[in-house]
Motif scaffolding. Structure first.
Motif, PDB file in Angstrom:
ATOM      1  N   MET A 121      -5.818   2.032 -12.385  1.00 28.09           N
ATOM      2  CA  MET A 121      -4.719   2.304 -11.462  1.00 28.09           C
ATOM      3  C   MET A 121      -5.247   2.323 -10.025  1.00 28.09           C
ATOM      4  SD  MET A 121      -2.575   2.464 -13.868  1.00 28.09           S
ATOM      5  CE  MET A 121      -1.347   2.228 -12.612  1.00 28.09           C
ATOM      6  N   VAL A 122      -4.483   1.688  -9.129  1.00 26.27           N
ATOM      7  CA  VAL A 122      -4.889   1.630  -7.725  1.00 26.27           C
ATOM      8  C   VAL A 122      -4.020   2.581  -6.901  1.00 26.27           C
ATOM      9  CG1 VAL A 122      -5.101   0.159  -5.687  1.00 26.27           C
ATOM     10  CG2 VAL A 122      -5.592  -0.776  -7.971  1.00 26.27           C
ATOM     11  N   HIS A 123      -4.662   3.493  -6.214  1.00 30.95           N
ATOM     12  CA  HIS A 123      -3.949   4.405  -5.316  1.00 30.95           C
ATOM     13  C   HIS A 123      -4.305   4.097  -3.871  1.00 30.95           C
ATOM     14  CE1 HIS A 123      -1.851   7.083  -8.054  1.00 30.95           C
ATOM     15  NE2 HIS A 123      -2.869   6.920  -8.885  1.00 30.95           N
ATOM     16  N   THR A 124      -3.331   4.282  -2.994  1.00 33.89           N
ATOM     17  CA  THR A 124      -3.541   3.962  -1.580  1.00 33.89           C
ATOM     18  C   THR A 124      -3.622   5.247  -0.755  1.00 33.89           C
ATOM     19  OG1 THR A 124      -1.178   3.623  -1.260  1.00 33.89           O
ATOM     20  CG2 THR A 124      -2.485   1.692  -1.837  1.00 33.89           C
ATOM     21  N   SER A 125      -3.837   5.095   0.537  1.00 32.10           N
ATOM     22  CA  SER A 125      -4.262   6.224   1.363  1.00 32.10           C
ATOM     23  C   SER A 125      -3.189   7.235   1.761  1.00 32.10           C
ATOM     24  CB  SER A 125      -4.850   5.682   2.673  1.00 32.10           C
ATOM     25  OG  SER A 125      -6.224   5.493   2.528  1.00 32.10           O
ATOM     26  N   ALA A 126      -2.225   6.787   2.531  1.00 34.83           N
ATOM     27  CA  ALA A 126      -1.370   7.743   3.234  1.00 34.83           C
ATOM     28  C   ALA A 126      -0.448   8.513   2.299  1.00 34.83           C
ATOM     29  CB  ALA A 126      -0.558   7.011   4.306  1.00 34.83           C
ATOM     30  N   GLY A 127       0.291   7.790   1.481  1.00 40.33           N
ATOM     31  CA  GLY A 127       1.236   8.456   0.595  1.00 40.33           C
ATOM     32  C   GLY A 127       0.528   9.390  -0.371  1.00 40.33           C
ATOM     33  N   TYR A 128      -0.589   8.938  -0.894  1.00 40.92           N
ATOM     34  CA  TYR A 128      -1.363   9.757  -1.827  1.00 40.92           C
ATOM     35  C   TYR A 128      -1.804  11.052  -1.152  1.00 40.92           C
ATOM     36  CZ  TYR A 128      -5.188  11.237  -4.851  1.00 40.92           C
ATOM     37  OH  TYR A 128      -6.014  11.982  -5.655  1.00 40.92           O
ATOM     38  N   MET A 129      -2.268  10.924   0.057  1.00 39.38           N
ATOM     39  CA  MET A 129      -2.719  12.116   0.797  1.00 39.38           C
ATOM     40  C   MET A 129      -1.572  13.112   1.005  1.00 39.38           C
ATOM     41  SD  MET A 129      -4.135  12.250   4.683  1.00 39.38           S
ATOM     42  CE  MET A 129      -2.622  11.730   5.478  1.00 39.38           C
ATOM     43  N   GLY A 180      -0.287   9.977  -9.550  1.00 36.83           N
ATOM     44  CA  GLY A 180      -1.130  10.470  -8.460  1.00 36.83           C
ATOM     45  C   GLY A 180      -1.065  11.967  -8.248  1.00 36.83           C
ATOM     46  N   GLY A 181       0.097  12.538  -8.432  1.00 37.30           N
ATOM     47  CA  GLY A 181       0.279  13.978  -8.246  1.00 37.30           C
ATOM     48  C   GLY A 181       1.293  14.505  -9.235  1.00 37.30           C
ATOM     49  N   MET A 182       1.459  15.817  -9.219  1.00 36.75           N
ATOM     50  CA  MET A 182       2.373  16.485 -10.161  1.00 36.75           C
ATOM     51  C   MET A 182       3.805  16.016  -9.949  1.00 36.75           C
ATOM     52  SD  MET A 182       1.104  20.301  -9.536  1.00 36.75           S
ATOM     53  CE  MET A 182      -0.610  20.763  -9.642  1.00 36.75           C
ATOM     54  N   MET A 183       4.524  15.859 -11.049  1.00 36.63           N
ATOM     55  CA  MET A 183       5.894  15.327 -10.975  1.00 36.63           C
ATOM     56  C   MET A 183       6.940  16.339 -11.433  1.00 36.63           C
ATOM     57  SD  MET A 183       5.529  12.310  -9.788  1.00 36.63           S
ATOM     58  CE  MET A 183       6.895  11.256 -10.229  1.00 36.63           C
ATOM     59  N   ILE A 184       6.649  16.981 -12.554  1.00 37.15           N
ATOM     60  CA  ILE A 184       7.572  18.006 -13.043  1.00 37.15           C
ATOM     61  C   ILE A 184       6.728  19.251 -13.262  1.00 37.15           C
ATOM     62  CG2 ILE A 184       9.231  18.650 -14.823  1.00 37.15           C
ATOM     63  CD1 ILE A 184       9.769  15.754 -15.367  1.00 37.15           C
ATOM     64  N   THR A 185       7.073  20.311 -12.566  1.00 35.28           N
ATOM     65  CA  THR A 185       6.277  21.529 -12.655  1.00 35.28           C
ATOM     66  C   THR A 185       7.058  22.706 -12.087  1.00 35.28           C
ATOM     67  OG1 THR A 185       4.238  22.624 -11.947  1.00 35.28           O
ATOM     68  CG2 THR A 185       5.179  21.076 -10.389  1.00 35.28           C
ATOM     69  N   PRO A 186       6.832  23.867 -12.659  1.00 28.29           N
ATOM     70  CA  PRO A 186       7.383  25.040 -11.986  1.00 28.29           C
ATOM     71  C   PRO A 186       6.618  25.267 -10.684  1.00 28.29           C
ATOM     72  CG  PRO A 186       6.542  25.582 -14.199  1.00 28.29           C
ATOM     73  CD  PRO A 186       6.067  24.204 -13.864  1.00 28.29           C
ATOM     74  N   ILE A 187       7.256  25.893  -9.727  1.00 25.13           N
ATOM     75  CA  ILE A 187       6.550  26.397  -8.553  1.00 25.13           C
ATOM     76  C   ILE A 187       6.394  27.896  -8.810  1.00 25.13           C
ATOM     77  CG2 ILE A 187       6.675  26.769  -6.056  1.00 25.13           C
ATOM     78  CD1 ILE A 187       8.185  24.122  -5.860  1.00 25.13           C
ATOM     79  N   PRO A 188       5.172  28.398  -8.869  1.00 21.54           N
ATOM     80  CA  PRO A 188       4.996  29.782  -9.306  1.00 21.54           C
ATOM     81  C   PRO A 188       5.626  30.767  -8.333  1.00 21.54           C
ATOM     82  CG  PRO A 188       2.927  28.879  -8.474  1.00 21.54           C
ATOM     83  CD  PRO A 188       3.906  27.744  -8.501  1.00 21.54           C
ATOM     84  N   LYS A 218      13.481   7.365 -10.988  1.00 20.17           N
ATOM     85  CA  LYS A 218      14.419   6.428 -10.371  1.00 20.17           C
ATOM     86  C   LYS A 218      14.044   5.964  -8.977  1.00 20.17           C
ATOM     87  CE  LYS A 218      18.356   9.027 -11.477  1.00 20.17           C
ATOM     88  NZ  LYS A 218      19.764   9.362 -11.314  1.00 20.17           N
ATOM     89  N   PHE A 219      13.218   6.755  -8.332  1.00 22.98           N
ATOM     90  CA  PHE A 219      12.997   6.493  -6.908  1.00 22.98           C
ATOM     91  C   PHE A 219      11.513   6.678  -6.613  1.00 22.98           C
ATOM     92  CE2 PHE A 219      13.183   7.230  -2.353  1.00 22.98           C
ATOM     93  CZ  PHE A 219      14.202   6.373  -1.953  1.00 22.98           C
ATOM     94  N   PRO A 220      10.952   5.872  -5.703  1.00 19.52           N
ATOM     95  CA  PRO A 220       9.518   6.018  -5.432  1.00 19.52           C
ATOM     96  C   PRO A 220       9.157   7.383  -4.843  1.00 19.52           C
ATOM     97  CG  PRO A 220      10.495   4.264  -4.072  1.00 19.52           C
ATOM     98  CD  PRO A 220      11.585   4.804  -4.912  1.00 19.52           C
ATOM     99  N   TRP A 221       7.961   7.824  -5.121  1.00 19.32           N
ATOM    100  CA  TRP A 221       7.404   9.023  -4.503  1.00 19.32           C
ATOM    101  C   TRP A 221       6.086   8.590  -3.861  1.00 19.32           C
ATOM    102  CZ3 TRP A 221       7.512   7.380  -9.343  1.00 19.32           C
ATOM    103  CH2 TRP A 221       6.310   7.323 -10.049  1.00 19.32           C
ATOM    104  N   PRO A 222       5.601   9.317  -2.868  1.00 18.93           N
ATOM    105  CA  PRO A 222       4.509   8.768  -2.040  1.00 18.93           C
ATOM    106  C   PRO A 222       3.207   8.480  -2.792  1.00 18.93           C
ATOM    107  CG  PRO A 222       5.615  10.559  -0.887  1.00 18.93           C
ATOM    108  CD  PRO A 222       6.191  10.535  -2.266  1.00 18.93           C
ATOM    109  N   ALA A 223       2.903   9.228  -3.856  1.00 14.07           N
ATOM    110  CA  ALA A 223       1.585   9.073  -4.493  1.00 14.07           C
ATOM    111  C   ALA A 223       1.585   8.122  -5.674  1.00 14.07           C
ATOM    112  CB  ALA A 223       1.047  10.438  -4.936  1.00 14.07           C
ATOM    113  N   MET A 224       2.651   7.369  -5.879  1.00 12.55           N
ATOM    114  CA  MET A 224       2.638   6.509  -7.065  1.00 12.55           C
ATOM    115  C   MET A 224       1.592   5.405  -6.925  1.00 12.55           C
ATOM    116  SD  MET A 224       6.295   4.542  -6.665  1.00 12.55           S
ATOM    117  CE  MET A 224       6.170   3.669  -8.221  1.00 12.55           C
ATOM    118  N   ALA A 225       0.996   5.016  -8.059  1.00 16.80           N
ATOM    119  CA  ALA A 225       0.031   3.916  -8.044  1.00 16.80           C
ATOM    120  C   ALA A 225       0.764   2.653  -7.615  1.00 16.80           C
ATOM    121  CB  ALA A 225      -0.582   3.736  -9.417  1.00 16.80           C
TER     122      ALA A 225
END
Ligand code: ATP
Ligand code: MG
Length: 635
Positions: free
Chosen positions: A260-268, A405-413, A454-461
């Protein structure tokens, strides 16, 4: 108003709505207020899932290490960036400040440059969990080289396949590694792998175990002398937002690993933002993720996410069982860890052992507990909650993937009320959908289906290295204009998501779709059971029937097997229904697992179906020996 730190549920809903109603405006504000840019973007987002092509912050210029290091120097220069806890508890832990980390990364960056690595070159990092690993990752990012970290438990064959796939010019490794009571000859594995990799010109070797290894003339160099000579500052390369940052191979649970290839800005932006909220990180906290940096969890939530927030992140070299099963809890006590993030496989392994290992340590510093990698079964969840968190630390069951790249479904504690086995609500900006097999979205609650986004998020590969078509085919061809995750999920009455397992593992028994996770959950609640895996096998009448592989606890070993089989099926009948009863139950001593600790169900499926002529790619297996043992005793 900044939405960077969400503190209560109402705020979550409000920010979530904002993030999906106008994603561009939302992600623009987060990027603008919380990161440093050499140049701002021309366009926040452009996307087309049919190609697929996704670009975030197009036109922006940055270097992610300036966000992780340089910008903290004026305010956090003496703050600890990395705590290194060695394998051996008697070896002193190391505290690396932001200033020291900056200097070490700069030196390493200069060493890479002097050894012929430049922007866009691929560097394979095959190191144990020592500071040089994080430093090498950041040094590559500093000069714009693309890092490909390969978990240092992989074999020579798995390593060479990955080096060849991404055409790496350099390998960074060590003379060996400590793993509990053992040492591993990493350099020997590299030497063997490189027999097949003529493209690798240089091997840099960190000294860790002081073993007497062979150094190949002209190719291999000791790292430390080069670092000592290198200049202590380095001007970061200016990168485009969409320049590749790294390649990382998926864990290979379902087939051939994908680079999987990840890029800079969105991932950060995304890893930093999720880190801050999912761990409710506060300035003085000590955060510990037990994953290896060789997995996405380590990339996003040991290195980039924490450092982008100026956090203190702990790197642990050892294993949970050495010198005894209290090691994790000893480290928590010693460093007063506030957020602890681990995997269900580790929790289950520790839950098998005496509670004394937990109870003799002071765990009162803990505020948040995390889980990732697999569905966490209810029994393990309660054990974690009762004994580690003392019912005082919310558990975040974080669902995500190498690809996301990052968490997608998670509780916020302290924000999202938790429910065992539920990953609960989508993270800010994430738009999940459940789909049926005909390609229709299943709306409403109390439904289940295939989990898509359904929609892009910044950290997607953005692609699979060297194989964009495979990327399209795997993730974007099943459903029009959707990213398909490969996982199944249900949405309950209040809209909480529960991951039910991989879609490939959904078994259709007499026309009913059964996910493996809930069945295993039920089995694992039996007091004699330590762990289980359920797969389907062909059945004349039902289409498929269920085959359970079960590991017993020590206390269960003496029990009569036939009675146990009855009790387990009785329990499944009560909790799920007679449809989910197992036709066959094989008691086993171990289950085939990937090196990240996940059960490889596809192998178990083949064994149960008597189809063992070709077990597929097993290069990522941790314990190949159990496969034969299971085959020999198949029912
Ligand atoms: P491959 O894609 O090569 O088969 P993999 O899917 O195991 O390997 P990863 O990207 O490391 O590689 O794992 C992501 C998968 O792990 C998810 O798709 C999901 O199946 C599982 N997973 C991760 N976290 C959770 C969680 N909290 N609950 C349930 N499942 C999870
Ligand atoms: Mg996967």
């Amino acid at each position: 108003m900044s939405n960077y730190h969400i503190k209560h549920l109402e705020e979550y809903f409000q920010v979530y709505r904002k993030s999906v109603r106008n994603p561009e405006a939302f992600w623009e504000e987060i990027a603008e207020e919380h990161f440093v840019w050499r140049k701002k973007w021309d366009k926040v987002l452009s996307w087309d899932f049919s190609k697929p092509e996704v670009k975030w912050y197009e036109g922006a210029k940055l270097n992610i290490t300036e966000n992780c290091l340089d910008r903290h120097l004026p305010t956090r220069g003496t703050k600890t960036a990395i705590i290194f806890e060695p394998n051996d508890p008697n070896e002193t832990a190391e505290h690396i400040s932001y200033r020291q980390l900056h200097e070490r990364v700069c030196r390493m960056a200069n060493v890479l440059l002097e050894n012929g690595i430049g922007k866009g070159d691929r560097v394979c990092i095959y190191l144990p969990m020592i500071p040089e690993l994080a430093i090498s990752v950041l040094a590559c990012a500093r000069i714009g080289a693309i890092h490909s970290v390969v978990f240092a438990g992989f074999s020579a064959n798995a390593l060479s396949t990955r080096i060849i796939d991404s055409d790496c010019k350099m390998v960074i490794t060590s003379d060996g590694s400590y793993r509990g009571a053992k040492t591993i000859d990493l350099k020997g594995i590299v030497d063997k792998a490189l027999e097949d990799c003529p493209g690798v010109a240089n091997v840099l070797v960190a000294k860790r175990i002081n073993s007497n290894i062979a150094m190949k003339e002209g190719r291999d160099k000791w790292l430390q002398p080069l670092l000592d000579e290198a200049y202590a500052d380095n001007v970061a390369e200016v990168m485009d937002a969409e320049d590749p940052l790294f390649i990382l191979y998926t864990s290979g649970s379902t087939g051939k690993p994908k680079g999987m290839v990840h890029t800079s800005a969105g991932y950060m932006v995304y890893t930093a933002y999720t880190f801050k909220n999912a761990f409710q990180y506060k300035e003085e906290d000590v955060y510990w993720c037990t994953a290896d940096i060789g997995w996405i969890t380590g990339h996003s939530y040991i290195v980039y996410g924490p450092l982008a927030n100026g956090a203190t992140t702990l790197m642990f070299e050892g294993v949970p069982s050495y010198p005894d099963f209290g090691r994790f809890w000893e480290v928590v006590e010693k460093h007063k860890v506030n957020q602890f993030y681990t995997a269900p496989t580790a929790i289950r392994a520790l839950a098998k052992e005496s509670l004394d290992f937990v109870e003799k340590h002071d765990l009162s510093s803990l505020k948040v507990l995390g889980s990732v990698g697999e569905p966490i079964n209810e029994e393990a969840w309660h054990w974690y909650n009762n004994n580690v968190g003392k019912k005082n630390s919310p558990i975040i069951d974080t669902w995500w993937q190498t690809e996301t790249g990052g968490m997608m479904i998670t509780p916020i504690p302290y924000v999202t009320p938790t429910t065992p086995t539920y990953a609960t609500l989508p993270f800010i900006g994430v738009q999940p959908a459940l789909m049926d097999e005909e390609g229709n979205e299943i709306k409403g609650n109390q439904v289940d289906g295939r989990l898509c986004i359904k929609f892009p998020w910044p950290a997607m590969a953005r692609t699979i290295w060297g194989n964009h078509e495979r990327y399209r085919e795997t993730y974007f061809s099943a459903y029009k204009d959707m990213y398909f995750t490969g996982d199944g999920a249900l949405r309950d009455a209040v809209g909480y998501y529960r991951i039910t397992g991989r879609v490939d593992d959904v078994i259709i028994v007499s026309g009913h779709n059964l996910g493996t996770a809930p069945i295993e959950d039920s089995i694992n609640e039996h007091p004699a059971v330590a762990e289980s895996a359920v797969v389907g096998f062909p059945h004349d009448i039902k289409g498929n029937a269920l085959y359970g592989y079960i590991i017993l606890k020590e206390t269960g070993e003496s029990r009569d097997r036939e009675n146990l089989r009855k009790e387990i099926n009785q329990q499944i009948t009560e909790q799920i229904g007679p449809i989910a009863k197992l036709d066959k139950i094989q008691f086993v001593s171990g289950l085939p697992k990937t090196r990240s600790g996940k059960i490889m169900r596809r192998i178990l499926r083949k064994i149960a179906s008597n189809d063992t002529s070709n077990l597929g790619d097993t290069s990522t297996l941790l314990n190949p020996e159990v496969v034969k043992h299971i085959m020999d005793n198949v029912l």
